[in-house]
Design a protein around this motif. Structure first.
Motif, short mmCIF file in Angstrom:
data_model
loop_
_atom_site.label_atom_id
_atom_site.label_comp_id
_atom_site.label_asym_id
_atom_site.label_seq_id
_atom_site.Cartn_x
_atom_site.Cartn_y
_atom_site.Cartn_z
N LYS A 39 0.86 -1.36 0.14
CA LYS A 39 0.02 -0.08 0.12
C LYS A 39 0.93 1.18 0.03
O LYS A 39 0.36 2.41 -0.68
N THR A 40 1.90 1.16 0.72
CA THR A 40 3.04 2.40 0.70
C THR A 40 3.58 2.77 -0.54
O THR A 40 3.67 3.83 -1.12
N ILE A 41 3.83 1.41 -1.24
CA ILE A 41 4.55 1.94 -2.60
C ILE A 41 3.57 2.27 -3.64
O ILE A 41 3.85 3.11 -4.20
N LEU A 42 2.40 1.57 -3.57
CA LEU A 42 1.37 2.16 -4.48
C LEU A 42 0.92 3.81 -4.18
O LEU A 42 0.41 4.51 -5.15
N ASN A 43 0.76 4.08 -3.02
CA ASN A 43 0.61 5.48 -2.64
C ASN A 43 1.69 6.18 -3.23
O ASN A 43 1.22 7.39 -3.61
N GLY A 44 2.86 5.92 -3.19
CA GLY A 44 3.87 6.77 -3.78
C GLY A 44 3.78 6.69 -5.24
O GLY A 44 4.34 7.92 -5.91
N ILE A 45 3.28 5.84 -5.83
CA ILE A 45 3.11 5.87 -7.37
C ILE A 45 1.84 6.56 -7.93
O ILE A 45 1.96 7.44 -8.75
N PHE A 46 0.89 6.60 -6.93
CA PHE A 46 -0.53 7.32 -7.55
C PHE A 46 -0.89 8.18 -6.55
O PHE A 46 -0.70 9.61 -7.15
N LYS A 47 -1.40 8.13 -5.50
CA LYS A 47 -1.88 9.13 -4.60
C LYS A 47 -0.77 10.43 -4.19
O LYS A 47 -1.33 11.48 -3.91
N GLU A 48 0.28 9.96 -3.98
CA GLU A 48 1.27 11.01 -3.64
C GLU A 48 2.42 10.87 -4.73
O GLU A 48 3.75 11.41 -4.38
N ASN A 49 2.14 10.99 -6.18
CA ASN A 49 2.91 10.80 -7.10
C ASN A 49 3.53 12.30 -6.98
O ASN A 49 3.13 13.47 -6.91
N PRO A 50 4.91 12.31 -6.98
CA PRO A 50 5.72 13.58 -6.68
C PRO A 50 5.60 14.35 -8.01
O PRO A 50 5.59 15.45 -7.64
N GLY B 199 7.05 6.22 -8.91
CA GLY B 199 6.19 7.11 -9.26
C GLY B 199 7.05 8.33 -10.17
O GLY B 199 6.37 8.72 -11.31
N TYR B 200 7.96 8.66 -9.66
CA TYR B 200 8.87 9.99 -10.37
C TYR B 200 9.49 9.13 -11.75
O TYR B 200 9.06 9.84 -12.64
N THR B 201 9.72 7.90 -11.64
CA THR B 201 10.46 7.23 -12.80
C THR B 201 9.36 7.11 -13.93
O THR B 201 9.58 7.39 -15.08
N PHE B 202 8.25 6.61 -13.53
CA PHE B 202 7.43 6.14 -14.52
C PHE B 202 6.68 7.37 -15.25
O PHE B 202 6.54 7.52 -16.44
N VAL B 203 6.63 8.87 -14.43
CA VAL B 203 6.36 9.83 -15.20
C VAL B 203 7.47 10.61 -16.21
O VAL B 203 6.94 10.88 -17.15
N LEU B 204 8.47 10.31 -15.80
CA LEU B 204 9.71 10.63 -16.66
C LEU B 204 9.58 10.00 -18.13
O LEU B 204 9.69 10.41 -19.01
#
Length: 212
Positions: A2-13, A133-138
Motif C-alpha cells: 500500500k505504501t509503494i502504491l501510494n507513492g506511485i499514485f496518490k502521492e505521485n511527486p 512514481g517519479y520514474t514512470f512519469v519521466l
C-alpha cells in the motif's frame, strides 16, 4: 504494498505534489535519459531514507534539514563519482541535473515527512514507491516527446559501452506528420507535462465519481 502504491499514485511527486519538475522537463528528451535519471533518484531516495530513519532519534530538531541535506549530498556525490568513472557518457548527459538531486524537493521532502518519523521498513517502501512514481512519469513524458518529436526511441545508447548493446529505433516510416519538433523544445516539455497532469486528474476524478 500500500505504501509503494501510494507513492506511485496518490502521492505521485510530479503529477500530484508537483515536485522535481526541473529535472522532469530537462532530461525527458530521450527515453533512455528518463529511466536512468529515475534509477539515480530511486538509489538516492532509498539510501537517504534508510539512513535518516536510522539516525532520526539522535538528530536535534533544529538541525534536521542541514543534516539530512548532508546525508543526501553524500549519496549523490558517491553516485556521481561512480557514474563519472564507469559510465561517463551518462554522467555527461545528466549533467547539472545529477548534483541537483541534492536539493530535489522529492528527496528532502520524503526524508522530512516520512523517514524522520517512520521505521526503516516503511521508509524503504516509501522511497521505492515515490521513486517509481517519479520514474514512470519521466518515462511516459520522454516516450511521448522522443517518439513524436524525433521519430525515434532510444532504449540504450549512452550506456552501450558498459552493456555492449545499443538500441535506437526509428518509429514512423511516414514523416509527413512526424516528427513534431516543438515537443523537443522546453515549450513541448511543459505542454506534455500539462497534458499528462490533466489526464491523470481526469482519470482520478472519474474514479472518485464512480465510487460514490
Amino acid at each position: 504494498m500500500k505504501t509503494i502504491l501510494n507513492g506511485i499514485f496518490k502521492e505521485n511527486p510530479v503529477l500530484v505534489l508537483l515536485l522535481g519538475l526541473c529535472s522532469t522537463l530537462a532530461v525527458t528528451t530521450k527515453f533512455e535519459n528518463a529511466y536512468l535519471m529515475g534509477i539515480c533518484v530511486i538509489i538516492v531516495l532509498v539510501f537517504s531514507n534508510i539512513t535518516v530513519s536510522l539516525i532520526k532519534k539522535i538528530v536535534p530538531k533544529n538541525v534536521e534539514v542541514p543534516v539530512y541535506i548532508l546525508i543526501i549530498a553524500t549519496f549523490v556525490t558517491i553516485l556521481e563519482l561512480l557514474l563519472e568513472h564507469y559510465v561517463k557518457p551518462l554522467y555527461d548527459v545528466l549533467g547539472i541535473y545529477l548534483p541537483l538531486i541534492v536539493v530535489n524537493c522529492i528527496v528532502l521532502g520524503r526524508a522530512l515527512s516520512v523517514a524522520s518519523k517512520s521505521n526503516i521498513r516503511t521508509s524503504f517502501k516509501d522511497a521505492i514507491g515515490v521513486g517509481l512514481g517519479y520514474t514512470f512519469v519521466l518515462m511516459i513524458i520522454a516516450l511521448f516527446r522522443e517518439v513524436f518529436g524525433n521519430n525515434r526511441l532510444t532504449l540504450m545508447s549512452s550506456i552501450s559501452n558498459l552493456t555492449g548493446y545499443k538500441a535506437v529505433y526509428k518509429v514512423f516510416e511516414d514523416n509527413t506528420l512526424f516528427p513534431m519538433q516543438i515537443l523537443t523544445t522546453p515549450a513541448g516539455a511543459f505542454l506534455t507535462l500539462g497534458l499528462l497532469i490533466a489526464l491523470f486528474n481526469f482519470i482520478k476524478g472519474g474514479k472518485k465519481r464512480e465510487s460514490r
